[in-house]
Design a protein around this motif. Structure first.
Motif, PDB file in Angstrom:
ATOM      1  N   VAL A  10      29.992  67.401 127.530  1.00  0.00           N
ATOM      2  CA  VAL A  10      29.821  68.591 126.694  1.00  0.00           C
ATOM      3  C   VAL A  10      28.722  69.489 127.252  1.00  0.00           C
ATOM      4  O   VAL A  10      28.864  70.716 127.313  1.00  0.00           O
ATOM      5  CB  VAL A  10      29.512  68.200 125.232  1.00  0.00           C
ATOM      6  N   LEU A  11      27.616  68.883 127.690  1.00  0.00           N
ATOM      7  CA  LEU A  11      26.526  69.665 128.261  1.00  0.00           C
ATOM      8  C   LEU A  11      26.950  70.345 129.557  1.00  0.00           C
ATOM      9  O   LEU A  11      26.582  71.500 129.812  1.00  0.00           O
ATOM     10  CB  LEU A  11      25.310  68.779 128.508  1.00  0.00           C
ATOM     11  N   ALA A  12      27.718  69.642 130.374  1.00  0.00           N
ATOM     12  CA  ALA A  12      28.203  70.240 131.618  1.00  0.00           C
ATOM     13  C   ALA A  12      29.143  71.405 131.331  1.00  0.00           C
ATOM     14  O   ALA A  12      29.083  72.452 131.998  1.00  0.00           O
ATOM     15  CB  ALA A  12      28.911  69.184 132.459  1.00  0.00           C
ATOM     16  N   LEU A  13      30.004  71.233 130.342  1.00  0.00           N
ATOM     17  CA  LEU A  13      30.922  72.301 129.954  1.00  0.00           C
ATOM     18  C   LEU A  13      30.153  73.510 129.430  1.00  0.00           C
ATOM     19  O   LEU A  13      30.424  74.662 129.822  1.00  0.00           O
ATOM     20  CB  LEU A  13      31.886  71.785 128.885  1.00  0.00           C
ATOM     21  N   ALA A  14      29.199  73.255 128.540  1.00  0.00           N
ATOM     22  CA  ALA A  14      28.401  74.346 127.976  1.00  0.00           C
ATOM     23  C   ALA A  14      27.642  75.091 129.060  1.00  0.00           C
ATOM     24  O   ALA A  14      27.590  76.332 129.071  1.00  0.00           O
ATOM     25  CB  ALA A  14      27.434  73.788 126.931  1.00  0.00           C
ATOM     26  N   THR A  15      27.051  74.355 129.993  1.00  0.00           N
ATOM     27  CA  THR A  15      26.284  74.971 131.066  1.00  0.00           C
ATOM     28  C   THR A  15      27.160  75.823 131.964  1.00  0.00           C
ATOM     29  O   THR A  15      26.815  76.958 132.318  1.00  0.00           O
ATOM     30  CB  THR A  15      25.576  73.878 131.899  1.00  0.00           C
ATOM     31  N   ASP A  16      28.325  75.294 132.326  1.00  0.00           N
ATOM     32  CA  ASP A  16      29.240  76.046 133.179  1.00  0.00           C
ATOM     33  C   ASP A  16      29.658  77.345 132.507  1.00  0.00           C
ATOM     34  O   ASP A  16      29.671  78.413 133.135  1.00  0.00           O
ATOM     35  CB  ASP A  16      30.471  75.199 133.494  1.00  0.00           C
ATOM     36  N   PHE A  17      29.982  77.264 131.219  1.00  0.00           N
ATOM     37  CA  PHE A  17      30.440  78.445 130.501  1.00  0.00           C
ATOM     38  C   PHE A  17      29.331  79.477 130.342  1.00  0.00           C
ATOM     39  O   PHE A  17      29.523  80.667 130.612  1.00  0.00           O
ATOM     40  CB  PHE A  17      30.985  78.043 129.125  1.00  0.00           C
ATOM     41  N   VAL A  18      28.159  79.045 129.904  1.00  0.00           N
ATOM     42  CA  VAL A  18      27.077  79.990 129.627  1.00  0.00           C
ATOM     43  C   VAL A  18      26.598  80.674 130.905  1.00  0.00           C
ATOM     44  O   VAL A  18      26.447  81.899 130.946  1.00  0.00           O
ATOM     45  CB  VAL A  18      25.910  79.288 128.917  1.00  0.00           C
ATOM     46  N   LEU A  19      26.357  79.901 131.965  1.00  0.00           N
ATOM     47  CA  LEU A  19      25.906  80.511 133.204  1.00  0.00           C
ATOM     48  C   LEU A  19      26.987  81.406 133.803  1.00  0.00           C
ATOM     49  O   LEU A  19      26.684  82.467 134.372  1.00  0.00           O
ATOM     50  CB  LEU A  19      25.493  79.432 134.206  1.00  0.00           C
ATOM     51  N   GLY A  20      28.226  80.997 133.655  1.00  0.00           N
ATOM     52  CA  GLY A  20      29.319  81.832 134.146  1.00  0.00           C
ATOM     53  C   GLY A  20      29.427  83.147 133.401  1.00  0.00           C
ATOM     54  O   GLY A  20      29.656  84.205 133.998  1.00  0.00           O
TER      55      GLY A  20
END
Length: 230
Positions: A183-193
């Motif tokens: 979940v953290l990896a998904l959130a990070t990918d989305f937000v930074l993207g």
């Protein structure tokens, strides 16, 4: 800029300062920390919002009002910077409601709490999401807020905003702890993207591009983030 919006309660006039500790922040603190680490080199700032009171409180929508105030405060302090609203539970609902502010470019709603009354659920606004990147994440075993409600909201939002996607975390609950790393990896990918116009990981890009229901029931794969390529 990321504004972290913690969980709350449907009805409560208790002071929001209680939220500075305890389980209400538990759902978003790991996200905030992960984003701060991942975005440090890009100068990403992450702030937590402390509500005036703990409750949504019907039409008063206190938590959404506080989220909007926080965005306005970001503009006052930092000027014209893109803002991502990242909320968990009731904070997820607040993030979705406050997305209409011109400074908001993206919304991350983790296990968003939504009214179970069918009529109220169909009246949840979605037009304010137009032009924003939107990601909802929900555990399929959430017993506090029905994941089917966030699916229905995402389906309504997708009709007017193609940049909407939703991931399902199999067997996870409201706190999304069982697959927290993913979940953290998904959130990070989305937000930074969304904030730095980077390419999304393939599953996120596919979810955004896919028509309903595929892009709104995207399974979060075990191990997501361990071998992401941008």
């Amino acid at each position: 800029m990321v504004l972290i919006l913690p969980d709350g309660e449907p009805k409560s006039e208790r002071r929001g300062s209680v939220l500075t500790s305890g389980r209400s922040f538990a759902g978003v603190l790991p996200v905030g920390r992960a984003l701060a680490r991942a975005g440090r080199e890009d100068g990403l700032l992450v702030h937590s919002v402390h509500y005036r009171v703990r409750g949504w409180n019907g039409e008063d929508a206190h938590l959404a009002a506080d989220a909007t105030w926080a965005v306005e405060e970001v503009v006052r302090r930092y000027g014209d910077v893109p803002v991502c609203l990242a909320g968990h539970g009731m904070g997820g609902r607040a993030a979705l409601h406050a997305a209409g502010h011109p400074a908001v470019s993206s919304v991350l709603a983790l296990a968003p709490w939504l009214p179970e009354d069918h009529t109220a659920a169909t009246l949840e606004p979605v037009r304010q999401l137009a032009g924003r990147q939107v990601l909802m994440v929900h555990g399929t075993s959430d017993t506090r807020t029905d994941p089917e409600l966030s699916y229905r909201l995402a389906a309504r939002a997708k009709k007017s905003n193609r940049d909407t996607c939703r991931f399902e975390v199999h067997t996870d609950g409201h706190a999304l702890r069982q697959y927290q790393d993913e979940v953290l990896a998904l959130a990070t990918d989305f937000v930074l993207g969304s904030l730095f116009t980077r390419s999304y990981a393939r599953p996120v890009a596919d979810a955004l591009a896919a028509p309903p229901p595929l892009g709104l029931r995207m399974p979060l794969a075990a191990g997501f983030g361990r071998s992401m390529r941008h």
